[in-house]
Design a protein around this motif. Sequence first.
Motif, short mmCIF file in Angstrom:
data_model
loop_
_atom_site.label_atom_id
_atom_site.label_comp_id
_atom_site.label_asym_id
_atom_site.label_seq_id
_atom_site.Cartn_x
_atom_site.Cartn_y
_atom_site.Cartn_z
N LEU A 33 1.01 -9.98 36.60
CA LEU A 33 0.65 -10.09 35.19
C LEU A 33 0.19 -8.75 34.63
CD1 LEU A 33 0.21 -11.99 32.76
CD2 LEU A 33 -2.11 -12.35 33.60
N ALA A 34 -0.64 -8.04 35.38
CA ALA A 34 -1.13 -6.74 34.93
C ALA A 34 0.00 -5.75 34.75
CB ALA A 34 -2.16 -6.19 35.92
N LEU A 35 0.90 -5.68 35.71
CA LEU A 35 2.02 -4.74 35.61
C LEU A 35 3.01 -5.16 34.53
CD1 LEU A 35 2.64 -3.94 39.35
CD2 LEU A 35 1.60 -2.48 37.64
N GLY A 36 3.24 -6.44 34.37
CA GLY A 36 4.14 -6.91 33.32
C GLY A 36 3.61 -6.63 31.93
N LEU A 37 2.33 -6.90 31.69
CA LEU A 37 1.73 -6.60 30.39
C LEU A 37 1.71 -5.11 30.12
CD1 LEU A 37 -1.27 -9.11 30.30
CD2 LEU A 37 0.77 -9.13 28.85
N GLU A 38 1.42 -4.34 31.15
CA GLU A 38 1.40 -2.88 31.00
C GLU A 38 2.78 -2.36 30.64
OE1 GLU A 38 0.85 0.29 34.33
OE2 GLU A 38 -1.11 -0.49 33.74
N ASP A 39 3.81 -2.90 31.25
CA ASP A 39 5.17 -2.47 30.96
C ASP A 39 5.58 -2.86 29.55
OD1 ASP A 39 7.65 -1.30 31.67
OD2 ASP A 39 8.46 -3.28 32.09
N ALA A 40 5.19 -4.05 29.11
CA ALA A 40 5.58 -4.52 27.78
C ALA A 40 4.84 -3.80 26.67
CB ALA A 40 5.34 -6.02 27.68
N GLN A 41 3.55 -3.50 26.88
CA GLN A 41 2.75 -2.90 25.81
C GLN A 41 2.60 -1.39 25.94
OE1 GLN A 41 -0.91 -5.03 25.33
NE2 GLN A 41 0.11 -6.97 25.00
N HIS A 42 3.14 -0.82 26.99
CA HIS A 42 3.10 0.64 27.22
C HIS A 42 1.68 1.19 27.22
CE1 HIS A 42 7.41 0.66 26.97
NE2 HIS A 42 7.34 0.03 25.81
N ARG A 43 0.74 0.41 27.71
CA ARG A 43 -0.64 0.86 27.88
C ARG A 43 -1.30 -0.05 28.91
NH1 ARG A 43 -4.45 -2.30 25.18
NH2 ARG A 43 -3.53 -3.86 23.82
N THR A 44 -2.43 0.39 29.44
CA THR A 44 -3.15 -0.40 30.43
C THR A 44 -3.85 -1.57 29.73
OG1 THR A 44 -3.50 1.55 31.77
CG2 THR A 44 -4.92 -0.33 32.21
N VAL A 45 -3.55 -2.77 30.15
CA VAL A 45 -4.15 -3.97 29.55
C VAL A 45 -5.20 -4.55 30.49
CG1 VAL A 45 -3.68 -6.28 28.66
CG2 VAL A 45 -2.03 -4.44 28.29
N LEU A 46 -4.83 -4.77 31.73
CA LEU A 46 -5.74 -5.31 32.74
C LEU A 46 -6.04 -4.22 33.77
CD1 LEU A 46 -4.03 -8.75 33.36
CD2 LEU A 46 -6.06 -8.32 32.02
N PRO A 47 -7.27 -4.15 34.26
CA PRO A 47 -7.57 -3.14 35.28
C PRO A 47 -6.77 -3.41 36.54
CG PRO A 47 -9.46 -4.59 34.93
CD PRO A 47 -8.42 -4.97 33.93
N PHE A 48 -6.17 -2.35 37.06
CA PHE A 48 -5.30 -2.50 38.23
C PHE A 48 -5.80 -1.70 39.42
CE2 PHE A 48 -1.15 -2.13 40.44
CZ PHE A 48 -0.93 -3.48 40.59
N GLY A 49 -6.85 -0.90 39.24
CA GLY A 49 -7.45 -0.18 40.36
C GLY A 49 -6.72 1.09 40.75
N ARG A 50 -6.10 1.75 39.79
CA ARG A 50 -5.42 3.01 40.11
C ARG A 50 -6.45 4.11 40.28
NH1 ARG A 50 -1.73 0.93 36.25
NH2 ARG A 50 0.31 0.64 37.20
N ARG A 51 -6.14 5.03 41.22
CA ARG A 51 -7.01 6.18 41.46
C ARG A 51 -6.14 7.41 41.69
NH1 ARG A 51 -8.82 2.54 45.35
NH2 ARG A 51 -8.04 3.92 46.94
N GLY A 52 -6.73 8.56 41.51
CA GLY A 52 -6.06 9.81 41.84
C GLY A 52 -4.82 10.06 41.02
N GLU A 53 -3.72 10.38 41.72
CA GLU A 53 -2.46 10.72 41.05
C GLU A 53 -1.90 9.57 40.24
OE1 GLU A 53 0.48 12.51 43.52
OE2 GLU A 53 -0.98 13.81 44.51
N ALA A 54 -2.06 8.35 40.70
CA ALA A 54 -1.54 7.20 39.96
C ALA A 54 -2.26 7.04 38.63
CB ALA A 54 -1.67 5.93 40.78
N LEU A 55 -3.58 7.27 38.61
CA LEU A 55 -4.34 7.19 37.38
C LEU A 55 -3.94 8.30 36.41
CD1 LEU A 55 -6.60 5.74 35.85
CD2 LEU A 55 -8.20 7.32 36.92
N ARG A 56 -3.76 9.52 36.93
CA ARG A 56 -3.34 10.63 36.07
C ARG A 56 -1.94 10.41 35.52
NH1 ARG A 56 -5.90 13.56 40.09
NH2 ARG A 56 -3.92 14.11 41.06
N ALA A 57 -1.07 9.78 36.29
CA ALA A 57 0.28 9.52 35.82
C ALA A 57 0.30 8.55 34.65
CB ALA A 57 1.14 8.97 36.95
N ILE A 58 -0.61 7.60 34.63
CA ILE A 58 -0.65 6.62 33.56
C ILE A 58 -1.45 7.13 32.37
CG2 ILE A 58 -1.48 4.31 32.93
CD1 ILE A 58 1.05 4.28 34.60
N GLU A 59 -2.61 7.70 32.61
CA GLU A 59 -3.51 8.06 31.52
C GLU A 59 -3.44 9.53 31.12
OE1 GLU A 59 -7.39 6.75 32.65
OE2 GLU A 59 -6.84 4.65 32.53
N GLY A 60 -2.83 10.38 31.94
CA GLY A 60 -2.78 11.80 31.64
C GLY A 60 -1.71 12.14 30.62
#
Length: 79
Positions: A33-60
């Motif tokens: 659900l978190a990944l599907g909503l994120e893909d549809a809305q092109h932003r983080t909707v539900l916390p998914f616990g990304r850290r490090g490079e994965a967090l920078r890839a989404i929010e950077g």
Amino acid sequence: MNGIYELTASSGVQVASGVIGCVIFLFSLYGGLALGLEDAQHRTVLPFGRRGEALRAIEGDLGEQVGPIEKEAGVRKQL
């Protein structure tokens, strides 16, 4: 746990196996659900616990996302 239940036929192990299975199902449902909503809305909707490079890839910004690529094998300057 199911293997232990098959060997022992204990009802307690059967219940524990069912609970573990439900917990795994709920984690996978939340992740999907978190990944599907994120893909549809092109932003983080539900916390998914990304850290490090994965967090920078989404929010950077774009520079942070593609910056390390120039150090990858096979990448060279244009001639």
